[in-house]
Design a protein around this motif. Structure first.
Motif, PDB file in Angstrom:
ATOM      1  N   ARG A   1      -0.612   5.993  -6.843  1.00 38.28           N
ATOM      2  CA  ARG A   1      -0.061   5.010  -5.909  1.00 38.28           C
ATOM      3  C   ARG A   1       0.992   4.150  -6.604  1.00 38.28           C
ATOM      4  O   ARG A   1       2.054   3.856  -6.022  1.00 38.28           O
ATOM      5  N   ARG A   2       0.720   3.764  -7.856  1.00 40.54           N
ATOM      6  CA  ARG A   2       1.693   2.952  -8.603  1.00 40.54           C
ATOM      7  C   ARG A   2       2.979   3.729  -8.855  1.00 40.54           C
ATOM      8  O   ARG A   2       4.080   3.166  -8.836  1.00 40.54           O
ATOM      9  N   GLU A   3       2.857   5.032  -9.084  1.00 43.23           N
ATOM     10  CA  GLU A   3       4.054   5.858  -9.242  1.00 43.23           C
ATOM     11  C   GLU A   3       4.898   5.845  -7.974  1.00 43.23           C
ATOM     12  O   GLU A   3       6.133   5.767  -8.034  1.00 43.23           O
ATOM     13  N   LEU A   4       4.245   5.930  -6.824  1.00 46.84           N
ATOM     14  CA  LEU A   4       4.970   5.923  -5.556  1.00 46.84           C
ATOM     15  C   LEU A   4       5.651   4.583  -5.320  1.00 46.84           C
ATOM     16  O   LEU A   4       6.777   4.524  -4.817  1.00 46.84           O
ATOM     17  N   ALA A   5       4.967   3.498  -5.675  1.00 47.11           N
ATOM     18  CA  ALA A   5       5.550   2.169  -5.504  1.00 47.11           C
ATOM     19  C   ALA A   5       6.778   2.001  -6.402  1.00 47.11           C
ATOM     20  O   ALA A   5       7.776   1.384  -6.001  1.00 47.11           O
ATOM     21  N   ALA A   6       6.697   2.574  -7.593  1.00 50.94           N
ATOM     22  CA  ALA A   6       7.809   2.454  -8.539  1.00 50.94           C
ATOM     23  C   ALA A   6       8.957   3.388  -8.183  1.00 50.94           C
ATOM     24  O   ALA A   6      10.121   3.095  -8.473  1.00 50.94           O
ATOM     25  N   ASP A   7       8.644   4.517  -7.553  1.00 53.06           N
ATOM     26  CA  ASP A   7       9.671   5.507  -7.239  1.00 53.06           C
ATOM     27  C   ASP A   7       9.411   6.095  -5.848  1.00 53.06           C
ATOM     28  O   ASP A   7       8.750   7.132  -5.700  1.00 53.06           O
ATOM     29  N   PRO A   8       9.926   5.445  -4.794  1.00 54.62           N
ATOM     30  CA  PRO A   8       9.683   5.909  -3.420  1.00 54.62           C
ATOM     31  C   PRO A   8      10.205   7.321  -3.137  1.00 54.62           C
ATOM     32  O   PRO A   8       9.804   7.933  -2.148  1.00 54.62           O
ATOM     33  N   SER A   9      11.078   7.849  -4.003  1.00 56.68           N
ATOM     34  CA  SER A   9      11.574   9.205  -3.771  1.00 56.68           C
ATOM     35  C   SER A   9      10.463  10.246  -3.911  1.00 56.68           C
ATOM     36  O   SER A   9      10.616  11.390  -3.481  1.00 56.68           O
ATOM     37  N   LEU A  10       9.330   9.828  -4.489  1.00 59.43           N
ATOM     38  CA  LEU A  10       8.185  10.727  -4.632  1.00 59.43           C
ATOM     39  C   LEU A  10       7.342  10.800  -3.350  1.00 59.43           C
ATOM     40  O   LEU A  10       6.443  11.641  -3.240  1.00 59.43           O
ATOM     41  N   ILE A  11       7.619   9.921  -2.396  1.00 57.80           N
ATOM     42  CA  ILE A  11       6.757   9.821  -1.217  1.00 57.80           C
ATOM     43  C   ILE A  11       6.747  11.092  -0.363  1.00 57.80           C
ATOM     44  O   ILE A  11       5.674  11.524   0.076  1.00 57.80           O
ATOM     45  N   PRO A  12       7.884  11.749  -0.086  1.00 63.70           N
ATOM     46  CA  PRO A  12       7.811  12.972   0.722  1.00 63.70           C
ATOM     47  C   PRO A  12       6.881  14.033   0.138  1.00 63.70           C
ATOM     48  O   PRO A  12       6.104  14.659   0.871  1.00 63.70           O
ATOM     49  N   ALA A  13       6.936  14.243  -1.176  1.00 64.94           N
ATOM     50  CA  ALA A  13       6.038  15.214  -1.807  1.00 64.94           C
ATOM     51  C   ALA A  13       4.590  14.747  -1.723  1.00 64.94           C
ATOM     52  O   ALA A  13       3.671  15.560  -1.552  1.00 64.94           O
ATOM     53  N   ALA A  14       4.382  13.441  -1.812  1.00 65.47           N
ATOM     54  CA  ALA A  14       3.028  12.899  -1.700  1.00 65.47           C
ATOM     55  C   ALA A  14       2.462  13.141  -0.311  1.00 65.47           C
ATOM     56  O   ALA A  14       1.266  13.412  -0.155  1.00 65.47           O
ATOM     57  N   ILE A  15       3.305  13.056   0.691  1.00 62.80           N
ATOM     58  CA  ILE A  15       2.850  13.304   2.067  1.00 62.80           C
ATOM     59  C   ILE A  15       2.459  14.770   2.235  1.00 62.80           C
ATOM     60  O   ILE A  15       1.451  15.087   2.879  1.00 62.80           O
ATOM     61  N   GLU A  16       3.222  15.687   1.634  1.00 64.07           N
ATOM     62  CA  GLU A  16       2.848  17.099   1.691  1.00 64.07           C
ATOM     63  C   GLU A  16       1.489  17.327   1.033  1.00 64.07           C
ATOM     64  O   GLU A  16       0.661  18.096   1.531  1.00 64.07           O
ATOM     65  N   GLU A  17       1.250  16.639  -0.072  1.00 65.43           N
ATOM     66  CA  GLU A  17      -0.032  16.780  -0.747  1.00 65.43           C
ATOM     67  C   GLU A  17      -1.163  16.150   0.066  1.00 65.43           C
ATOM     68  O   GLU A  17      -2.270  16.681   0.119  1.00 65.43           O
ATOM     69  N   LEU A  18      -0.883  15.053   0.737  1.00 69.34           N
ATOM     70  CA  LEU A  18      -1.875  14.450   1.642  1.00 69.34           C
ATOM     71  C   LEU A  18      -2.242  15.420   2.759  1.00 69.34           C
ATOM     72  O   LEU A  18      -3.420  15.573   3.102  1.00 69.34           O
ATOM     73  N   LEU A  19      -1.244  16.068   3.322  1.00 69.95           N
ATOM     74  CA  LEU A  19      -1.488  17.032   4.396  1.00 69.95           C
ATOM     75  C   LEU A  19      -2.346  18.192   3.908  1.00 69.95           C
ATOM     76  O   LEU A  19      -3.218  18.688   4.627  1.00 69.95           O
ATOM     77  N   ARG A  20      -2.102  18.626   2.689  1.00 66.04           N
ATOM     78  CA  ARG A  20      -2.920  19.704   2.125  1.00 66.04           C
ATOM     79  C   ARG A  20      -4.333  19.220   1.830  1.00 66.04           C
ATOM     80  O   ARG A  20      -5.325  19.880   2.161  1.00 66.04           O
ATOM     81  N   TYR A  21      -4.420  18.052   1.220  1.00 66.85           N
ATOM     82  CA  TYR A  21      -5.692  17.541   0.698  1.00 66.85           C
ATOM     83  C   TYR A  21      -6.639  17.091   1.804  1.00 66.85           C
ATOM     84  O   TYR A  21      -7.855  17.289   1.729  1.00 66.85           O
ATOM     85  N   GLU A  22      -6.102  16.470   2.849  1.00 66.69           N
ATOM     86  CA  GLU A  22      -6.919  15.998   3.980  1.00 66.69           C
ATOM     87  C   GLU A  22      -6.199  16.352   5.287  1.00 66.69           C
ATOM     88  O   GLU A  22      -5.542  15.513   5.898  1.00 66.69           O
ATOM     89  N   ALA A  23      -6.326  17.594   5.702  1.00 66.84           N
ATOM     90  CA  ALA A  23      -5.636  18.049   6.914  1.00 66.84           C
ATOM     91  C   ALA A  23      -6.136  17.276   8.128  1.00 66.84           C
ATOM     92  O   ALA A  23      -7.330  17.312   8.442  1.00 66.84           O
ATOM     93  N   PRO A  24      -5.259  16.572   8.852  1.00 67.42           N
ATOM     94  CA  PRO A  24      -5.706  15.793  10.020  1.00 67.42           C
ATOM     95  C   PRO A  24      -6.262  16.662  11.147  1.00 67.42           C
ATOM     96  O   PRO A  24      -7.113  16.212  11.911  1.00 67.42           O
ATOM     97  N   SER A  25      -5.776  17.900  11.260  1.00 69.75           N
ATOM     98  CA  SER A  25      -6.286  18.838  12.264  1.00 69.75           C
ATOM     99  C   SER A  25      -6.953  19.985  11.514  1.00 69.75           C
ATOM    100  O   SER A  25      -6.299  20.985  11.187  1.00 69.75           O
ATOM    101  N   PRO A  26      -8.243  19.869  11.220  1.00 71.26           N
ATOM    102  CA  PRO A  26      -8.866  20.786  10.253  1.00 71.26           C
ATOM    103  C   PRO A  26      -9.281  22.141  10.789  1.00 71.26           C
ATOM    104  O   PRO A  26      -9.555  23.050  10.013  1.00 71.26           O
TER     105      PRO A  26
END
Length: 403
Positions: A266-291
């Motif tokens: 989370r601290r990495e994302l706060a320091a570098d918002p350009s990492l957020i799109p990749a983080a969202i892809e990983e969120l989608l993989r890690y916790e699929a909202p439509s399982p």
């Protein structure tokens, strides 16, 4: 097949709220011990490995959506109105989806970003003084509702009413016995709600999706160019308003939980918002909202030496596929630097989520604005509430406090 299931001892109940808290150990057992699983109680089969789920998602003529992509709907035989592309097969699906894609364009999505950002800022700014907010009730449930409402040209009060109706439908569904969970589906979407808007936009066109749908023409299967009728437009709008809310709500909620559990990332994302799109892809993989998605098996098929007969219900376990160690290294670890791009949280094949680009935008903007104001937070677990439905997975309440 029954012998294999009994020998493995694995038992998967898609309506078990306790299992829904953390289904991943069960999914791993399914992948390893019963990659084709048979549930006698609810009369379905299930595929859990990435390769199988992805393959079945592309074979639409064998694994059909036209009877519903929710198990209880498929079993009930509830009729689906035309234009509800989630529950359609070609050629009707292709016709309706292509028309919707013509109005639900990347340009429309890009144009909405400044409004989404302004809304997030206005929502979060007062929360700074409060020392926290709720990722779901304050933000996750509000952002997609406002976004799709703005795109459709809905009044703010009606946006709230629509979201509440959908939420109530999902909540009532979760409280019903499994065999009774079918009537809620169309009731929750209630396309009739939008009839007055369609009439108003027909007389007073505007620059919004509603007007685009009214003006759109298509060539029907008989070769005649036509406009959509009012009933079909209402179905389209109901689909956008419901689907545009629920899964994105869950995605934003998972961002709050998972990033609280991974503060260094989370601290990495706060320091570098350009990492957020990749983080969202990983969120989608890690916790699929439509399982999980259901399909009707239109012909006999064979998996792992077992014949699945025509007429069966097949569940495609997307959330399990996204944690398949055959494809993803160390899959139970959340990693914003993971380079794998082939998560299938938005589906695959002809039913790939039409609103994927909008969901990604909403989640990105929401997370950017949260991290500007709350670079550190902890979840208030005493007041967090997980939602339990058979269609989406996530949080009903996820309050956090600045840390």
């Amino acid at each position: 097949m029954d012998t294999m299931v009994e020998a493995s001892g694995v038992s998967y109940d898609p309506y078990d709220a306790e299992l829904d808290v953390d289904p991943y150990p069960m999914f791993r057992r399914l992948r390893d011990e019963a990659p084709l699983y048979r549930n006698e109680q609810y009369d379905f089969y299930a595929l859990s490995r990435f390769a199988d789920v992805k393959s079945a998602s592309t074979e639409w003529d064998t694994y059909r959506s036209g009877r519903g992509s929710v198990l209880e709907m498929l079993k009930s035989g509830v009729p689906v109105p035309p234009g509800f592309i989630l529950f359609e097969d070609p050629p009707a699906h292709d016709l309706h989806r292509s028309l919707l894609a013509r109005v639900f364009t990347p340009r429309r999505v890009a144009e909405i970003e400044p409004k989404v950002r302004a809304f997030c800022a206005a929502t979060l700014d007062p929360m700074v003084a409060h020392g926290g907010f709720d990722f779901v009730t304050d933000l996750g449930a509000e952002v997609p509702m406002r976004t799709i409402g703005m795109m459709l040209g809905m009044a703010e009060a009606d946006q709230v009413t629509n979201r509440q109706r959908v939420d109530d439908g999902f909540r009532q569904n979760s409280e019903q016995p499994a065999e009774d969970r079918s009537a809620w589906i169309m009731a929750a979407l209630d396309p009739e709600t939008f009839g007055a808007y369609i009439d108003r936009r027909t007389k007073n066109p505007s620059d919004d999706l509603m007007t685009d749908l009214i003006n759109a023409t298509y060539t029907d299967t008989d070769g005649v160019e036509k406009h959509l009728d009012k009933a079909t437009i209402m179905t389209y709008v109901g689909l956008l308003a419901a689907a545009g809310n629920e899964t994105t709500v869950r995605l934003i909620g998972w961002a709050g939980k998972v990033l609280a559990e991974n503060p260094d990332q989370r601290r990495e994302l706060a320091a570098d918002p350009s990492l957020i799109p990749a983080a969202i892809e990983e969120l989608l993989r890690y916790e699929a909202p439509s399982p999980v998605q259901a399909r009707y098996v239109s012909r006999d098929v064979e998996h792992y030496g077992v014949t699945v007969p025509e007429g069966s219900a097949m569940l495609l376990l997307t959330a399990s596929a996204n944690r398949d160690e055959r494809v993803f290294a160390d899959p139970d670890r959340f990693d914003i630097h993971r380079r794998t791009k082939n998560q299938i949280a938005f589906g695959y094949g002809i039913h790939f989520c039409l609103g994927a680009h909008l969901a990604r935008l909403e989640a990105r903007v929401a997370l950017e604005e949260v991290l500007k104001r709350f670079p550190e937070w902890d979840v208030d677990w005493d007041n967090a509430v997980q939602a339990h439905t058979s269609t989406v997975r996530g949080w009903e309440k996820l309050p956090v406090v600045a840390s």
